[in-house]
Design a protein around this motif. Structure first.
Motif, PDB file in Angstrom:
ATOM      1  N   GLN A 164      24.109 -48.553 -40.227  1.00 31.84           N
ATOM      2  CA  GLN A 164      24.522 -47.150 -40.425  1.00 31.84           C
ATOM      3  C   GLN A 164      23.781 -46.538 -41.614  1.00 31.84           C
ATOM      4  OE1 GLN A 164      28.766 -47.401 -40.781  1.00 31.84           O
ATOM      5  NE2 GLN A 164      29.032 -47.593 -38.562  1.00 31.84           N
ATOM      6  N   ASP A 165      23.714 -47.305 -42.705  1.00 29.24           N
ATOM      7  CA  ASP A 165      22.982 -46.828 -43.899  1.00 29.24           C
ATOM      8  C   ASP A 165      21.534 -46.539 -43.539  1.00 29.24           C
ATOM      9  OD1 ASP A 165      25.218 -47.185 -45.335  1.00 29.24           O
ATOM     10  OD2 ASP A 165      24.559 -48.986 -46.392  1.00 29.24           O
ATOM     11  N   LEU A 166      20.945 -47.481 -42.803  1.00 26.88           N
ATOM     12  CA  LEU A 166      19.522 -47.343 -42.465  1.00 26.88           C
ATOM     13  C   LEU A 166      19.276 -46.135 -41.562  1.00 26.88           C
ATOM     14  CD1 LEU A 166      18.655 -51.102 -41.992  1.00 26.88           C
ATOM     15  CD2 LEU A 166      17.552 -49.576 -43.604  1.00 26.88           C
ATOM     16  N   VAL A 167      20.231 -45.853 -40.679  1.00 28.29           N
ATOM     17  CA  VAL A 167      20.070 -44.694 -39.792  1.00 28.29           C
ATOM     18  C   VAL A 167      20.012 -43.419 -40.624  1.00 28.29           C
ATOM     19  CG1 VAL A 167      21.230 -43.281 -38.038  1.00 28.29           C
ATOM     20  CG2 VAL A 167      21.081 -45.743 -37.737  1.00 28.29           C
ATOM     21  N   GLY A 168      20.980 -43.269 -41.553  1.00 28.18           N
ATOM     22  CA  GLY A 168      21.029 -42.058 -42.392  1.00 28.18           C
ATOM     23  C   GLY A 168      19.775 -41.918 -43.239  1.00 28.18           C
ATOM     24  N   GLU A 169      19.404 -43.009 -43.870  1.00 29.50           N
ATOM     25  CA  GLU A 169      18.243 -42.999 -44.761  1.00 29.50           C
ATOM     26  C   GLU A 169      16.963 -42.720 -43.959  1.00 29.50           C
ATOM     27  OE1 GLU A 169      18.133 -46.311 -47.742  1.00 29.50           O
ATOM     28  OE2 GLU A 169      16.242 -46.687 -46.707  1.00 29.50           O
ATOM     29  N   GLY A 170      16.862 -43.373 -42.782  1.00 30.80           N
ATOM     30  CA  GLY A 170      15.677 -43.222 -41.937  1.00 30.80           C
ATOM     31  C   GLY A 170      15.493 -41.784 -41.467  1.00 30.80           C
ATOM     32  N   ARG A 171      16.621 -41.115 -41.165  1.00 32.29           N
ATOM     33  CA  ARG A 171      16.535 -39.729 -40.685  1.00 32.29           C
ATOM     34  C   ARG A 171      15.960 -38.826 -41.770  1.00 32.29           C
ATOM     35  NH1 ARG A 171      22.118 -39.450 -37.324  1.00 32.29           N
ATOM     36  NH2 ARG A 171      21.276 -40.400 -35.439  1.00 32.29           N
ATOM     37  N   LEU A 172      16.423 -39.051 -42.979  1.00 30.94           N
ATOM     38  CA  LEU A 172      15.942 -38.239 -44.108  1.00 30.94           C
ATOM     39  C   LEU A 172      14.431 -38.429 -44.294  1.00 30.94           C
ATOM     40  CD1 LEU A 172      16.972 -36.405 -46.368  1.00 30.94           C
ATOM     41  CD2 LEU A 172      17.323 -38.428 -47.776  1.00 30.94           C
ATOM     42  N   ILE A 173      14.014 -39.675 -44.236  1.00 26.21           N
ATOM     43  CA  ILE A 173      12.591 -39.972 -44.404  1.00 26.21           C
ATOM     44  C   ILE A 173      11.775 -39.365 -43.255  1.00 26.21           C
ATOM     45  CG2 ILE A 173      10.871 -41.838 -44.500  1.00 26.21           C
ATOM     46  CD1 ILE A 173      13.009 -43.568 -45.816  1.00 26.21           C
ATOM     47  N   LEU A 174      12.316 -39.525 -42.043  1.00 29.40           N
ATOM     48  CA  LEU A 174      11.618 -39.033 -40.861  1.00 29.40           C
ATOM     49  C   LEU A 174      11.417 -37.516 -40.937  1.00 29.40           C
ATOM     50  CD1 LEU A 174      10.485 -40.061 -38.176  1.00 29.40           C
ATOM     51  CD2 LEU A 174      12.691 -39.634 -37.133  1.00 29.40           C
ATOM     52  N   GLN A 175      12.473 -36.812 -41.363  1.00 26.97           N
ATOM     53  CA  GLN A 175      12.371 -35.351 -41.500  1.00 26.97           C
ATOM     54  C   GLN A 175      11.253 -34.987 -42.465  1.00 26.97           C
ATOM     55  OE1 GLN A 175      16.170 -33.985 -42.814  1.00 26.97           O
ATOM     56  NE2 GLN A 175      17.080 -34.112 -40.761  1.00 26.97           N
ATOM     57  N   THR A 176      11.231 -35.699 -43.585  1.00 26.74           N
ATOM     58  CA  THR A 176      10.243 -35.395 -44.623  1.00 26.74           C
ATOM     59  C   THR A 176       8.822 -35.637 -44.122  1.00 26.74           C
ATOM     60  OG1 THR A 176      11.884 -36.247 -46.135  1.00 26.74           O
ATOM     61  CG2 THR A 176       9.725 -35.821 -47.062  1.00 26.74           C
ATOM     62  N   ILE A 177       8.630 -36.793 -43.498  1.00 24.23           N
ATOM     63  CA  ILE A 177       7.280 -37.135 -43.035  1.00 24.23           C
ATOM     64  C   ILE A 177       6.841 -36.208 -41.915  1.00 24.23           C
ATOM     65  CG2 ILE A 177       5.844 -38.936 -42.022  1.00 24.23           C
ATOM     66  CD1 ILE A 177       7.507 -40.944 -43.320  1.00 24.23           C
ATOM     67  N   SER A 178       7.778 -35.891 -40.988  1.00 26.39           N
ATOM     68  CA  SER A 178       7.408 -35.019 -39.877  1.00 26.39           C
ATOM     69  C   SER A 178       6.981 -33.656 -40.392  1.00 26.39           C
ATOM     70  CB  SER A 178       8.585 -34.848 -38.915  1.00 26.39           C
ATOM     71  OG  SER A 178       8.979 -36.096 -38.455  1.00 26.39           O
ATOM     72  N   ALA A 179       7.716 -33.144 -41.408  1.00 31.08           N
ATOM     73  CA  ALA A 179       7.364 -31.845 -41.980  1.00 31.08           C
ATOM     74  C   ALA A 179       5.974 -31.903 -42.610  1.00 31.08           C
ATOM     75  CB  ALA A 179       8.399 -31.447 -43.036  1.00 31.08           C
ATOM     76  N   THR A 181       3.402 -34.414 -41.994  1.00 35.55           N
ATOM     77  CA  THR A 181       2.244 -34.890 -41.228  1.00 35.55           C
ATOM     78  C   THR A 181       2.359 -34.725 -39.719  1.00 35.55           C
ATOM     79  OG1 THR A 181       3.197 -37.068 -41.154  1.00 35.55           O
ATOM     80  CG2 THR A 181       1.665 -36.659 -42.944  1.00 35.55           C
ATOM     81  N   GLY A 182       3.549 -34.333 -39.225  1.00 35.30           N
ATOM     82  CA  GLY A 182       3.722 -34.249 -37.775  1.00 35.30           C
ATOM     83  C   GLY A 182       3.887 -35.631 -37.167  1.00 35.30           C
ATOM     84  N   GLU A 183       3.586 -35.739 -35.871  1.00 38.37           N
ATOM     85  CA  GLU A 183       3.793 -37.002 -35.137  1.00 38.37           C
ATOM     86  C   GLU A 183       2.724 -38.025 -35.512  1.00 38.37           C
ATOM     87  OE1 GLU A 183       6.249 -37.537 -32.938  1.00 38.37           O
ATOM     88  OE2 GLU A 183       5.539 -39.519 -32.316  1.00 38.37           O
ATOM     89  N   THR A 184       3.135 -39.164 -36.003  1.00 35.96           N
ATOM     90  CA  THR A 184       2.173 -40.230 -36.324  1.00 35.96           C
ATOM     91  C   THR A 184       2.748 -41.566 -35.858  1.00 35.96           C
ATOM     92  OG1 THR A 184       3.203 -40.664 -38.429  1.00 35.96           O
ATOM     93  CG2 THR A 184       1.403 -39.056 -38.434  1.00 35.96           C
ATOM     94  N   ALA A 185       1.962 -42.609 -36.047  1.00 41.61           N
ATOM     95  CA  ALA A 185       2.442 -43.955 -35.683  1.00 41.61           C
ATOM     96  C   ALA A 185       3.675 -44.295 -36.508  1.00 41.61           C
ATOM     97  CB  ALA A 185       1.343 -44.971 -35.943  1.00 41.61           C
ATOM     98  N   THR A 186       3.684 -43.818 -37.776  1.00 38.01           N
ATOM     99  CA  THR A 186       4.819 -44.131 -38.639  1.00 38.01           C
ATOM    100  C   THR A 186       6.082 -43.430 -38.149  1.00 38.01           C
ATOM    101  OG1 THR A 186       3.277 -44.269 -40.455  1.00 38.01           O
ATOM    102  CG2 THR A 186       5.580 -44.156 -41.048  1.00 38.01           C
ATOM    103  N   THR A 187       5.949 -42.164 -37.765  1.00 35.77           N
ATOM    104  CA  THR A 187       7.150 -41.458 -37.308  1.00 35.77           C
ATOM    105  C   THR A 187       7.677 -42.075 -36.014  1.00 35.77           C
ATOM    106  OG1 THR A 187       5.800 -39.784 -36.215  1.00 35.77           O
ATOM    107  CG2 THR A 187       6.626 -39.225 -38.398  1.00 35.77           C
ATOM    108  N   SER A 188       6.771 -42.496 -35.132  1.00 34.47           N
ATOM    109  CA  SER A 188       7.303 -43.117 -33.904  1.00 34.47           C
ATOM    110  C   SER A 188       7.959 -44.452 -34.210  1.00 34.47           C
ATOM    111  CB  SER A 188       6.261 -43.276 -32.793  1.00 34.47           C
ATOM    112  OG  SER A 188       4.992 -43.196 -33.263  1.00 34.47           O
ATOM    113  N   LEU A 189       7.437 -45.170 -35.200  1.00 31.75           N
ATOM    114  CA  LEU A 189       8.090 -46.431 -35.559  1.00 31.75           C
ATOM    115  C   LEU A 189       9.479 -46.149 -36.153  1.00 31.75           C
ATOM    116  CD1 LEU A 189       8.008 -49.543 -35.956  1.00 31.75           C
ATOM    117  CD2 LEU A 189       7.219 -49.093 -38.260  1.00 31.75           C
ATOM    118  N   LEU A 190       9.541 -45.144 -37.043  1.00 27.65           N
ATOM    119  CA  LEU A 190      10.836 -44.810 -37.650  1.00 27.65           C
ATOM    120  C   LEU A 190      11.844 -44.406 -36.579  1.00 27.65           C
ATOM    121  CD1 LEU A 190       9.721 -42.840 -40.835  1.00 27.65           C
ATOM    122  CD2 LEU A 190      10.899 -45.041 -40.776  1.00 27.65           C
TER     123      LEU A 190
END
Lengths: 242, 202
Positions: A164-179, A181-190
């Motif tokens: 659960q912690d990882l889901v919340g934390e991952g979403r925050l990171i994903l939002q930041t990275i997507s804003a 760099t857009g879609e990348t290998a890292t965002t799809s992994l996240l």
């Protein structure tokens, strides 16, 4: 025509002996009238009754005192509510703070806020790399534990909380990275990690061997653990380099 | 102090009262629960491990876990049943660890198995020589057969036969489907029957 009677199976006789439900209809009536089955039931009962010969040695009168003596010094005091964050939250909270600073920096371009102005591109990238490496490190640890779990009813409660912690934390990171760099290998992994962690977070506290195997299969089919390890290691190196 | 307070209220309520206080971190209340349940847990752990030292360790582990996890006790089952589940799981983990260790050291395992024979220390209840002879024979065979059962079969059988637990509850404790629990009991009975029938079943 051969009208051979259908006798009770050994399993039926065991269910009868232990008065368990699940007997075929008419089993009890059959037992009353069938000599073969009643003899088999009697023989089984004798065998199982013989198991009662196995008695347990009576512990000493002060047994519970001895148990208490062993238990009492190891009882942890109950945790009191505190306004301070527990230690396990410190790193995620720190990362969230950095990410928030990063987002403020992105959104408010003009006038440049002091915090964002103080962060060079290189510093931002470094923060992001370290944050990602830490997140993936925790994900890797949990994935490894799940991958190594045996198939016999592991306690999943702690894994669920961590997921659960990882889901919340991952979403925050994903939002930041997507804003950024857009879609990348890292965002799809996240994204993939989040989907898996959601599944773990929604699992029961004690999963069945089948449920565990399904999770392990899912993890292995996409080589999730392998990918997490590689990308985690890349970001760790990047964070240390800059 | 707490014992005096507890003695003034009916048994079932006194347990609830003690549990409520344990939730708030009251160690004296926990001691009351240890006194009430330690012996029953010892019997279960002894049957599963086959020796007194391990059984005592398992009882201690059970109470330590119960203290940590008391917030999870929701009162749907009785407190005793909840403790039995914890004890079964602690002992299962212990047996699996022991089994893994023994698999890597087969020679040591064989020697120790004889010493920790669960039935070697057990005498028949009746003093008659015939009964003792039969009991000794049955015990020896039971000992060997139980040692040959898988951890799952042995646990399922002990919970069914000695603890009087239904298949549904056994499946909950073992974390398996009821069908799997039932088959573990069947397999255990089948093996015990094959072994014991020549002396006890005819």
């Amino acid at each position: 025509m051969n009208t051979q009677p259908i006798h009770l199976t050994e399993e039926d006789l065991v269910l009868l002996y232990y008065r368990e439900p699940g007997l075929p209809g008419g089993a009890r009536e059959h037992l009353r009238t069938c000599g073969t089955c009643s003899a088999a039931a009697e023989s089984l009962a004798k065998t199982l009754n013989a198991c009662d010969e196995w008695t347990v040695p009576e512990p000493p009168v002060d047994f519970s005192r001895g148990i208490w003596a062993g238990v009492a010094p190891r009882l942890e005091p109950r945790a009191r509510r505190s306004w301070l964050l527990p230690a396990r939250w410190l790193v995620p909270a720190f990362c969230a703070l950095l990410l928030a600073a990063f987002l403020i920096g992105r959104v408010s371009k003009k006038p440049e806020p002091a915090l964002a102005a103080g962060l060079s591109d290189q510093a931002r990238q470094r923060i992001m790399a370290i944050t990602l490496a830490d997140h993936l490190d925790r994900a890797e640890l949990l994935l490894t534990e799940i991958s190594n779990a045996t198939d016999t009813a592991p306690d999943f409660s702690s894994a669920r909380y961590r997921a659960q912690d990882l889901v919340g934390e991952g979403r925050l990171i994903l939002q930041t990275i997507s804003a950024e760099t857009g879609e990348t290998a890292t965002t799809s992994l996240l994204d993939e990690v989040e989907r898996f962690m959601l599944e773990v977070a929604n699992s029961p506290d004690r999963v069945t061997p089948e449920e565990l195997q399904t999770l392990q299969r899912r993890m292995n089919s996409g080589s999730l653990l392998f990918k997490v390890r590689i990308i985690q290691s890349n970001f760790r190196t990047e964070g240390q380099k800059s | 102090m707490l014992n005096t307070q507890v003695a003034e209220i009916p048994a079932a309520q006194s347990e609830e009262f003690a549990i409520e206080r344990v939730r708030r971190g009251d160690r004296d209340a926990f001691r009351v629960l240890v006194d009430q349940h330690a012996r029953a847990l010892f019997r279960l752990a002894y049957r599963m491990t086959g020796n007194e030292i391990d059984a005592e360790d398992m009882v201690q582990e059970t109470f330590l876990k119960a203290w940590k996890q008391i917030a999870k006790f929701d009162g749907r089952a009785s407190f005793g049943t909840w403790l039995h589940r914890i004890c079964t799981n602690c002992t299962l983990d212990h047996l699996r660890t022991r089994q893994r260790r023994q698999e890597t050291q087969p020679a040591v395992h064989a020697a120790k198995e004889d010493q920790s024979d669960p039935l070697s220390q057990i005498a028949g209840e009746s003093p008659s020589p015939e009964r003792l002879a039969l009991s000794g024979q049955v015990s020896a065979i039971l000992s060997a057969t139980l040692a040959d059962l898988t951890v799952m079969e042995r646990t399922a059988f002990i919970l069914r036969h000695y603890e009087g637990m239904g298949i549904e509850s056994i499946s909950n404790v073992l974390g398996v489907q009821p069908g799997a629990a039932k088959h573990s009991v069947f397999r255990a009975v089948q093996k015990l029957r094959q072994a014991l029938e020549p002396v006890a079943g005819k």
